[in-house]
Structures are given as C-alpha cells and as structure tokens.
Design an enzyme around this catalytic site. Structure first.
Site, short mmCIF file in Angstrom:
data_model
loop_
_atom_site.label_atom_id
_atom_site.label_comp_id
_atom_site.label_asym_id
_atom_site.label_seq_id
_atom_site.Cartn_x
_atom_site.Cartn_y
_atom_site.Cartn_z
N ARG A 83 0.84 -1.18 0.00
CA ARG A 83 0.00 0.00 0.00
C ARG A 83 0.88 1.23 0.00
O ARG A 83 1.89 1.30 0.74
CB ARG A 83 -0.90 0.03 1.25
CG ARG A 83 -2.24 -0.68 1.09
CD ARG A 83 -3.09 -0.08 0.02
NE ARG A 83 -4.35 -0.78 -0.23
CZ ARG A 83 -4.48 -1.81 -1.05
NH1 ARG A 83 -3.41 -2.31 -1.67
NH2 ARG A 83 -5.66 -2.36 -1.26
N HIS B 256 -0.49 -0.22 -9.87
CA HIS B 256 -1.26 -1.08 -8.96
C HIS B 256 -1.69 -2.36 -9.68
O HIS B 256 -2.86 -2.69 -9.77
CB HIS B 256 -2.48 -0.33 -8.43
CG HIS B 256 -2.98 -0.89 -7.14
ND1 HIS B 256 -3.46 -0.11 -6.11
CD2 HIS B 256 -3.07 -2.16 -6.68
CE1 HIS B 256 -3.86 -0.87 -5.10
NE2 HIS B 256 -3.63 -2.13 -5.43
N GLU C 151 -3.49 7.53 -5.58
CA GLU C 151 -3.56 6.83 -6.87
C GLU C 151 -4.71 7.39 -7.70
O GLU C 151 -5.79 7.59 -7.19
CB GLU C 151 -3.77 5.33 -6.63
CG GLU C 151 -2.60 4.67 -5.96
CD GLU C 151 -2.75 3.15 -5.82
OE1 GLU C 151 -3.79 2.59 -6.25
OE2 GLU C 151 -1.84 2.53 -5.27
N1 LIG Z 1 -0.45 -4.33 -5.00
C1 LIG Z 1 -1.54 -5.03 -5.01
O1 LIG Z 1 -2.29 -5.06 -6.00
C2 LIG Z 1 -1.93 -5.84 -3.80
C3 LIG Z 1 -2.52 -7.10 -3.99
C4 LIG Z 1 -2.89 -7.82 -2.84
C5 LIG Z 1 -2.66 -7.30 -1.57
N2 LIG Z 1 -2.10 -6.06 -1.48
C6 LIG Z 1 -1.86 -5.49 -0.16
O2 LIG Z 1 -0.78 -6.19 0.42
C7 LIG Z 1 -0.91 -6.16 1.84
C8 LIG Z 1 -0.68 -7.54 2.42
O3 LIG Z 1 -1.66 -8.40 1.92
P1 LIG Z 1 -1.81 -9.85 2.59
O4 LIG Z 1 -2.88 -10.60 1.86
O5 LIG Z 1 -0.47 -10.46 2.77
O6 LIG Z 1 -2.38 -9.44 4.02
P2 LIG Z 1 -2.27 -10.28 5.38
O7 LIG Z 1 -3.30 -9.70 6.29
O8 LIG Z 1 -2.28 -11.73 5.09
O9 LIG Z 1 -0.83 -9.92 5.94
C9 LIG Z 1 -0.56 -8.66 6.47
C10 LIG Z 1 0.48 -8.89 7.56
O10 LIG Z 1 0.95 -7.62 8.01
C11 LIG Z 1 1.23 -7.76 9.38
N3 LIG Z 1 1.36 -6.45 10.00
C12 LIG Z 1 0.39 -5.63 10.41
N4 LIG Z 1 0.93 -4.53 10.95
C13 LIG Z 1 2.29 -4.67 10.84
C14 LIG Z 1 3.40 -3.89 11.19
N5 LIG Z 1 3.23 -2.71 11.79
N6 LIG Z 1 4.65 -4.34 10.94
C15 LIG Z 1 4.81 -5.54 10.36
N7 LIG Z 1 3.79 -6.35 10.00
C16 LIG Z 1 2.55 -5.90 10.25
C17 LIG Z 1 0.07 -8.57 9.91
O11 LIG Z 1 0.42 -9.16 11.15
C18 LIG Z 1 -0.09 -9.59 8.80
O12 LIG Z 1 0.63 -10.76 9.08
C19 LIG Z 1 -2.30 -5.61 2.12
O13 LIG Z 1 -2.20 -4.24 2.42
C20 LIG Z 1 -3.01 -5.70 0.80
O14 LIG Z 1 -3.99 -4.70 0.63
C21 LIG Z 1 -1.72 -5.32 -2.54
O1 LIG Z 2 -5.60 -5.18 -1.77
C1 LIG Z 2 -5.64 -5.78 -2.85
O2 LIG Z 2 -6.26 -6.84 -3.07
C2 LIG Z 2 -4.91 -5.20 -3.99
O3 LIG Z 2 -4.51 -3.91 -3.73
C3 LIG Z 2 -5.62 -5.37 -5.31
O4 LIG Z 2 -6.32 -4.20 -5.62
P1 LIG Z 2 -7.15 -4.20 -7.02
O5 LIG Z 2 -8.29 -5.15 -6.78
O6 LIG Z 2 -7.60 -2.80 -7.20
O7 LIG Z 2 -6.21 -4.70 -8.06
#
Ligand SMILES: NC(=O)c1ccc[n+]([C@@H]2O[C@H](COP(=O)([O-])OP(=O)(O)OC[C@H]3O[C@@H](n4cnc5c(N)ncnc54)[C@H](O)[C@@H]3O)[C@@H](O)[C@H]2O)c1
Ligand SMILES: O=C(O)[C@H](O)COP(=O)(O)O
Length: 529
Positions: free
Chosen positions: A232, A280, A261
């Site tokens: 994020r 993204h 964004e």
């Molecule tokens: N770029 C994209 O398109 C995309 C796609 C999927 C997920 N994401 C983002 O990626 C992130 C992680 O996704 P996920 O499915 O692994 O989530 P998840 O909930 O499985 O894992 C998140 C982890 O972060 C840890 N956490 C929380 N606060 C913390 C801190 N201060 N320091 C260290 N660790 C901490 C939690 O304990 C957890 O284990 C989310 O923010 C999600 O929105 C982005």
């Molecule tokens: O948190 C997520 O799942 C990702 O950021 C994916 O976002 P999107 O669905 O807009 O690709």
C-alpha cells in the site's frame, strides 16, 4: 430481486454465478465519481468493488438498501468501515485469491530492480545499445527484509529462499517457532533497515504502518538498499524515499502502489531513473481476478439470501465448527431478545445473556449478536442487524453482559435473556430448542412456561384466582380474538401468575385495555414474534 452494482472492473467469469442467479440482477457501472455513485446506490442491495471505488460515508448513507459491500481483493482501505458498520452494512473481502499473483509481481519488481530491466528496455528500444549502464546485482546470498509475514509476505519469503537469499522477517504476529519453520530470521524493523540489501513491505496500511519507513529509518539504513512496495502506498514515505535515493542511501525502488492513486504527473517517482513503477498491478492476472471475483460473489450471494457467510471484514471471523453449533439457536435467540424487549416497558440499559449447557464452551458472540439484534430491532427497526447491533448498543450506553454455566436445569442448552431498565426493573425470558418440538420459551420472569415463540401473543400478569382464564377467554371471544394456545405460569397457589396466549391475529389496543379492567388482572401486552 436483488440488485448488485459492480463499480470496478471485476472478472465476468468470476461473477458469473451472480449473473446466473435467478434472484439477482447485476449492473456494471465503472469509473463513477462519488456523487455519481451516491446518486444511484440507493437502488442496490450489494456493491462490488476493487481498490478504485472509494466507498465513503456519503455513499453508505445513500445506500439505504445496501446490505453488503464486496471487495474483490484484500485491502479495504478504500471502504469506510465505520460508516458501514454503523449502518449495518456488511463488508467482505476476498483475502486469498490474489496472494500468489501479488507475490509473483513482487518478485518481478525485485528482479527488475536488481537488473534495471525497464531502464535497459527503454534505452534499447530507443536505439541505444548500452551494456555499461545497467550492471546489476544477484539475489543469491543477499539479505531480504520482509515487513509483514502474512499471506503474501510468507509466499515471497518462500521464493526468496529458493533464490538463495537470507531472510529477515518482521511481523508482530510472527512467532520464533513459525520463523524457524519458514527458515527466516525473526528481526526487528531496525535489524532489517541496518542489514538488508532488499526490503519488501507486505502490511496493510494502518495508522501504525503509515510511514513506518521514513526519514529516521533512512538515516540509519544500510547504504545501497533496494526497496519494493507492492502492498500500500503510504507505508513508505515517498518524499523521504526520493531524498534517500538522491543522497545515495537507497540504490533504487520499485513501487506498485502510491499514497495517492493515480499519482500526479509531477510525482517525483515518475521522473526518477532509479524508481520503477507499475499502476497497482499486483493482483492483475487472469487467475487472481477470477479467484477474487468468485470468492466475493459467493459470499455476496449468501448475504443477500440471509445465509451464513465468511470473510466479513467488519465482523470477527467465526470458525465453521462454531457456526454449525450456534446457528440452530440464532432464531430462538433473536426471538428471545425481541420478546424481552416487548415485555420491558422501560428504557433498557443492560442486556444480560446467560448461556447454560453445551454452548457454554464455545465462543457465543455470533449468537449474542442475534439476541442483541432482537432486543434493539423492536425499537430501532430494520436498520439493526448482526453487524451493527453491538455498535448501536454501545452508542446507546446499553451494556451487554454474557455469563455462562456448563450445566442447565433439564435442558441441553438454556438461553436466558434478562433486560435491566433504568429504574432497575428486570425482564427475564428463557428459551431453548427441544428435540422434536423446536423453539420453546420455557420461562418468563420467575414463571415456568412452555410456549412456542411465534405469531401474535398476549402476555398477561395477574393474581392466581379462580375464573381468570375464563374471564380472559370470554373477553377475547367477545372481541373475535381466537386463542390458539394458552399457558399459565405460577410459583405458588394464590400468588402472582402469568398467562401467555397465542392468538390468530393482532390484538387491538382497545382489547388490551379491556383486559386490564378485569379484576385481579394487572397488565396485558401484545408480543409479536
Ligand atoms: N499491490 C496489489 O495489488 C496488492 C494485492 C494484494 C494485496 N495487497 C496489499 O498487500 C498487503 C498484504 O496483503 P496480505 O494478503 O499479505 O495481508 P495479510 O493480512 O495476510 O498480511 C498482512 C500482515 O501484516 C502484518 N502487519 C500488520 N501490521 C504490521 C506492522 N506494523 N509491521 C509488520 N507487519 C505488520 C500482519 O500481522 C499480517 O501478518 C495488504 O495491504 C493488501 O492490501 C496489494
Ligand atoms: O488489496 C488488494 O487486493 C490489492 O490492492 C488489489 O487491488 P485491485 O483489486 O484494485 O487490483
């Protein structure tokens, strides 16, 4: 017919089950602004989004029919959860469907960063054969710092091991045992900053993680660090990062997400040759988009059809085993709450729920929610549901107290609801599920009864005198009120007693008033379940 609005690009294949459902009408309207969405959301029972649509308080307020917001992905920072919970709108996400895809994008970004792929591509297609400017580094034997070892972070760590990397991992919920099992070294943020060659973040954006890597961290950072953010925007302070790159502390960065964004055209990342950016795309594969759309569609259907569901973000998760044990009691629980609320004739300031019997050994919060919903819905109407009932109780200074006992007198499970009013009156009703008989109310205040909690009921408080039943029956008959069943409860002969009657139709207020004129009859109220 339920109406579902899809306001972001979501896989058609993934939502096919919604589109095929006979009781659902799906409409797609993407790229709407807040005002445009607020203007139409009132027609819809469900809203499906990704990260582009910002589901704000204004949109929630306009979504007067909205039962659920389904996020086809993980992050819900684009959804005002408090506004949703306050209005009883369930927010669900699809936490697993894009994990591998995002992990792979993270690796793509790390490799691109290590080998200057985009920059080399741009120069080559620009007609310059430059084999000097893009000397890269291997990943092997380098140290990768992973911030956030959840679904994605853990998958990244696994693959990094295969690349021969040493891994330092920070996550408040990562135990030493799990770290050893994953062959990563449990580390602090400081350890990672001072020792890693690459850093990748995989945490949610929270007040705690916002700018968790900022100027103070860059000042002590290992020189030459390379940073990846596919989680994020905002976790890493973008302004401080550009300064650190310009000062030579950070060798390069690869970002898939931004604090705002899309980024403005003058965003410093877009003109910095050491920063790789993608729009993204972390979850943008055919497979991930089908996965998350299928997952979210399934749960939206369950919610619209008032069936058990999972992946609620604004409600605590409930294990299937617990749900299976509690679900048979949801209906009787809600009815007990409603019965008690209709019996109490003062403002309630405490809801005391006692579980006696087998249920005392499970987390009964989901069942307590149905009871509290039953209590509140009598006064607050259909705006109350299992999502917002605890929030609404708290906002009205109504204390919810739960007690448990492993044994109950004669019942496998006995649910007792006691409402305490502001003038310290108490209203008690207890019920259970009887094999073969179903839902039964078995106690009202201190009186044992045996009543099916359904339809229109009249609850009468009277003194235990001969002729009471006859007088009540005659008066109701004179008013064309047919009695389906009648129960009398008393503790001692000649003392206080109650009568609970099930009648075929709603009782006019005037009939209730006539009942209270009968000698030795103290009160008569109608209860509808
Ligand atoms: N770029 C994209 O398109 C995309 C796609 C999927 C997920 N994401 C983002 O990626 C992130 C992680 O996704 P996920 O499915 O692994 O989530 P998840 O909930 O499985 O894992 C998140 C982890 O972060 C840890 N956490 C929380 N606060 C913390 C801190 N201060 N320091 C260290 N660790 C901490 C939690 O304990 C957890 O284990 C989310 O923010 C999600 O929105 C982005
Ligand atoms: O948190 C997520 O799942 C990702 O950021 C994916 O976002 P999107 O669905 O807009 O690709």
């Amino acid at each position: 017919m339920f109406k579902v609005l899809v306001s972001d690009p979501i896989s058609d294949l993934g939502i096919q089950q919604l589109m095929d459902a006979a009781d659902v009408q799906v409409e797609k309207k993407t790229g709407l602004g807040e005002d445009e969405l607020a203007a139409i959301i009132g027609e819809y029972d469900a809203l499906l989004v990704r990260s582009q649509t910002r589901v704000t308080e204004k949109i929630m307020a306009a979504g007067t029919k909205l039962k659920v917001v389904g996020r086809a992905g993980v992050g819900v920072d684009n959804i005002d959860l408090e506004a949703a919970t306050k209005r009883g709108i369930i927010v669900i996400n699809a936490p697993d469907g894009n994990t591998i895809t995002t992990c792979e994008h993270t690796f793509a970004m790390m490799m691109a960063l290590a080998r200057h792929i985009p920059q080399a591509y741009a120069k080559t297609v620009g007609g310059v054969w430059d084999r000097k400017s893009f000397l890269g580094v291997e990943l092997r034997n380098k140290t990768l710092g992973v911030m956030g070892m959840g679904r994605i972070g853990s998958e990244v760590a696994k693959r990094a091991k295969a690349f021969g990397m040493n891994i330092l991992a920070f996550d408040p919920f990562l135990t030493q045992e799990r770290a050893e099992k994953m062959e990563v070294k449990l580390a602090s943020v400081d350890d990672i900053i001072r020792n890693a060659d690459f850093m990748t973040v995989h945490t949610p954006l929270t007040p705690e993680t916002r700018h968790m890597i900022s100027r103070p961290q860059f000042e002590v950072m290992k020189k030459g660090m390379r940073i990846i953010n596919c989680a994020r925007g905002g976790i890493i302070d973008e302004v401080a990062l550009v300064e650190a790159i310009n000062e030579g502390i950070v060798a390069g960065a690869a970002f898939d997400v931004f604090e705002i964004e899309p980024p403005q055209i003058d965003h410093p990342f877009l003109s910095n040759p050491k920063v790789i950016v993608t729009p993204h795309l972390g979850a943008s594969t055919v497979e991930a988009q089908e996965n998350v759309a299928i997952d979210v569609s399934e749960e939206v259907l369950h919610i619209l059809r008032n069936e058990p569901f999972k992946n609620a973000v604004n409600m605590p998760p409930v294990a299937a085993s617990v749900m299976n044990r509690l679900q048979p009691y949801f209906s009787i629980g809600e009815k007990l709450g409603s019965f008690a609320a209709q019996s109490a004739n003062q403002a309630v300031n405490e809801i005391h729920v006692d579980y006696a019997g087998d249920l005392s050994d499970v987390d009964t919060l989901p069942l307590t929610r149905y009871i509290v919903k039953g209590v509140l819905a009598h006064h607050l109407g259909s705006g109350v549901n299992i999502v917002n009932c605890m929030h609404l109780a708290k906002s009205r200074d109504i204390n919810v107290v739960v007690t448990k006992a492993s044994k109950s007198k004669g019942f496998t499970n006995l649910l007792t609801v006691t409402l305490k009013t502001q003038n310290n009156e108490e209203t008690l009703v207890a019920g259970t599920l009887l094999n073969g008989y179903g839902e039964r109310i078995v106690q009202i205040d201190k009186f044992p009864v045996d009543v099916a909690p359904e339809g229109h009921q009249i609850l009468i408080s009277h003194n235990d005198k001969p002729g009471m039943i006859g007088s009540v029956g005659t008066l109701l008959g004179q008013n064309d009120v047919n009695i389906a069943s009648m129960q009398v409860g008393r503790k001692i002969i000649g003392g206080e007693a109650i009568m609970i009657l099930t009648v075929d139709k709603a009782v006019q207020k005037d009939v209730l008033n006539q009942l209270t004129t009968l000698p030795e009859l103290n009160s008569a109220i109608e209860i509808t379940l």
